[in-house]
Structure formats: structure tokens, C-alpha cells
Design a protein around this motif. Structure first.
Motif, PDB file in Angstrom:
ATOM      1  N   ILE A  72       4.617 -83.021  13.017  1.00 37.03           N
ATOM      2  CA  ILE A  72       5.536 -82.353  11.886  1.00 37.03           C
ATOM      3  C   ILE A  72       5.726 -80.842  12.306  1.00 37.03           C
ATOM      4  N   GLN A 124       9.363 -78.943  13.147  1.00 37.06           N
ATOM      5  CA  GLN A 124       9.600 -77.618  12.593  1.00 37.06           C
ATOM      6  C   GLN A 124      10.164 -76.635  13.608  1.00 37.06           C
ATOM      7  N   CYS A 171       9.140 -79.421   5.775  1.00 37.21           N
ATOM      8  CA  CYS A 171       8.287 -79.628   7.038  1.00 37.21           C
ATOM      9  C   CYS A 171       6.845 -78.526   6.804  1.00 37.21           C
ATOM     10  N   THR A 185       4.882 -79.136   3.754  1.00 30.82           N
ATOM     11  CA  THR A 185       4.035 -80.571   4.013  1.00 30.82           C
ATOM     12  C   THR A 185       2.940 -80.400   5.272  1.00 30.82           C
ATOM     13  N   SER A 186       3.354 -79.690   6.346  1.00 34.50           N
ATOM     14  CA  SER A 186       2.384 -79.529   7.225  1.00 34.50           C
ATOM     15  C   SER A 186       0.983 -78.767   6.905  1.00 34.50           C
TER      16      SER A 186
END
Length: 317
Positions: free
Chosen positions: A47, A51, A247, A250-251
Motif C-alpha cells: 500500500i 501511495q 491508502c 488504511t496503511s
């Protein structure tokens, strides 16, 4: 993009890959779930690579400081929501015993992210990350003067070998050896300093406090600089920005989960998988060249970094 007591738990890519790395101090449960944590770390690295792709796409058309500022606005909101759900909430998170150091951490990390986005545009993903991979060695080198830790001759040797790898990557006279190459090198230095200051404040402040100040101080600092370059993004580019922010959140959530499941020293080596992903994406999407000297130099740097991790873990056991 974070501790393993040698470097910050997030790989930043930073790099940039990320805004603020997860502060240390997350407890590890009794049940061993290291395998799941490693899987999450590899997913986070993937991820992070995407990004970086979105950052490069946007950074080519807009001032990098604008892209980083918008990212930090979203990240600050994410931090506030996450911290508010913790015991004590925002009122507890604001209270710090080291306010100046906490603010400095946030400012340093925001500047590191900005340098990385600029480097993506000027150097490309592959060569930026190849140089940035030196940051664990900088953490080891600076842990003595900054934190008063002892660095033995074996780690100093690994540090020297790692910097030889950087010279191989830069390939003076033929590669990226230029003023531009100082961007990821400067970002690595800032990320190392950020990690050391994170360890320093962790002696007095819990992780929730450090996490809050990292996001908020960084957002304020980058806004003071970036608001003067404000412009509306094209409708299509708001899609890329949305994906970038998704992203990012989430990461960071998955990163937090991975460090709840296993120690950072066990996970950090797998953060290097981001080098693989950015190489694939750089060649595929941006027609970047994976030059032989970059591969060899990167292998030297990563090998030296893994050795310093191993030595630190052995000393701590």
C-alpha cells in the motif's frame, strides 16, 4: 512509513510512504501471532508503494507542498478520530511532558514527507527509495550522540559498508550523483532523527500522546507553508488524492494492527519489501530503469541495515 529500538517502526517511505509512523510502546499479546503480523507488514509495504505512485502522479502537476498539506489534513482528522476512541480521549492525548520535542517531531516528519515527494518527481520511485534505504544506518549512527547509546565497532562497520552502497547507487559521474540526490538523503536523515526523537519522548509520554502530536503538529506546520500555494485540483486529480488519502489511512491502521501483534524488531526486515514493489511499479508505470548499480548498491545498503537490526536485537535479548 514504524519501535525496534534501532529505527522507527514505520518505514516511511515514508517513507514517505507515510505520514507519521506509529509511535512505540504498543503492547504485544501473549499469543504469538507473528506470522499474521508479517503478512500485514508486507501488505502495508504494498500500500505504501501505491501511495508513492499517487504522490508522484500528483506531484508532477502540482506543488508537492500542496499535496502533502492535503494529505496531512486528512491524516490529522484520522488521528483525532482514532485518539478520541482511546481511554482518556483527546484531553489525555494533548497532555505531554515534552511539548517542544513533540512539536519538533511533527515538523521534522512533515518536512521529510515533503522532501520525499519532491524526490519522487525529480528522481523517480526506484532511485529515491534506493537512497532512502540508508535511514536505519543513520539511526544507528545517530543513536550515540542523540540518545547516548553505545554503538560498537561491528555496527559502525555496517554503517560504513552501507554508505559504500549509497556511493554505488549514486554512481558518481554516471548516475544520480547530483544535488537532486540530496533530497532522499536529506529525507533519510530527517526520518532517522524523527525516529530517535520518538524514542526519546516515549520515556515520558505514552504512544497515544506521541501519535496525536505527530499528526497535529505536522498538519499545522505544513499548512503554514503550503497554504500559500493553494489551488483547486482538477476533478480527475481529486480521485487520485482521494485514493492517496484512503491508502494512507488504511496503511496506518494496518500498521498499528501489525505492531499490536508482534515486536517491531521482527517486522522491520519485511518493510524492505517496499523496495520490491516500488521497483515493479516504477518500471511498469513510469518507464523507470532498474540500473545494475542501483540493484547492487541497494542490496549492500539493505544487508547492512539488516545486520544492524540483528545486532540490536541480539544486544536487547
Amino acid at each position: 512509513m514504524s519501535d525496534d529500538r534501532t529505527q522507527p517502526p514505520y518505514v516511511a517511505s515514508a517513507a514517505v510512504a507515510a505520514p507519521p509512523p506509529l509511535p512505540p510502546g504498543t503492547p504485544t499479546p501473549a499469543r504469538d501471532r507473528t506470522g499474521l503480523a508479517i503478512g500485514l507488514m508486507c501488505l502495508v509495504s504494498l500500500i505504501f508503494a501505491f501511495q508513492d505512485v499517487f504522490s508522484r502522479l500528483l506531484g508532477g502537476d502540482y506543488p508537492p507542498v500542496l499535496i502533502v498539506m492535503i494529505r496531512y489534513w486528512v491524516f490529522a482528522g484520522f488521528v483525532i478520530v482514532l485518539v478520541a476512541r482511546q481511554p482518556g480521549g483527546l484531553r489525555r492525548a494533548i497532555r505531554t511532558r515534552r511539548p517542544l520535542t513533540q512539536i519538533a517531531r511533527g515538523v521534522i516528519l512533515a518536512l521529510e514527507v515533503l522532501l520525499m515527494v519532491e524526490a519522487f518527481v525529480r528522481l523517480g520511485l526506484i532511485e529515491t527509495h534506493a537512497v532512502f534505504a540508508v535511514y536505519p544506518l543513520l539511526v544507528a549512527a545517530l543513536s550515540g550522540p542523540v540518545l547516548g547509546e553505545h554503538v560498537g565497532w561491528r555496527r559502525w562497520t555496517a554503517i560504513a559498508i552501507g554508505f559504500c552502497g549509497i556511493i554505488v547507487i549514486l554512481d558518481p559521474g554516471a548516475g544520480v550523483a547530483s544535488v537532486t540526490a540530496l533530497l532522499p538523503l536529506g529525507a533519510a536523515l530527517l526520518f532517522a532523527l524523527y525516529g530517535l526523537l520518538t524514542r526519546h519522548v516515549s520515556r515520558d509520554d505514552p504512544s497515544m500522546v506521541s501519535f496525536f502530536w505527530t499528526g497535529i503538529a505536522g498538519a499545522v506546520a505544513i499548512t503554514l507553508v503550503g497554504i500559500w500555494d493553494w489551488q483547486w485540483l482538477a476533478p480527475r486529480d481529486w480521485v487520485w488524492m482521494g485514493l492517496l488519502c484512503i491508502c494512507g489511512m488504511t496503511s496506518h491502521y494496518l500498521m498499528i494492527r501489525s505492531y499490536e501483534l508482534a515486536e517491531a524488531s521482527a517486522l522491520q526486515p519485511f518493510a524492505y519489501t517496499q523496495l520490491v514493489w516500488v521497483s515493479i511499479l516504477g518500471v511498469w508505470l513510469f518507464d523507470e530503469r532498474l540500473r545494475g548499480n542501483v540493484v547492487i548498491g541497494c542490496a549492500i545498503v539493505v544487508g547492512a541495515g539488516l545486520f544492524t537490526l540483528w545486532r540490536q536485537r541480539r544486544r536487547s535479548s
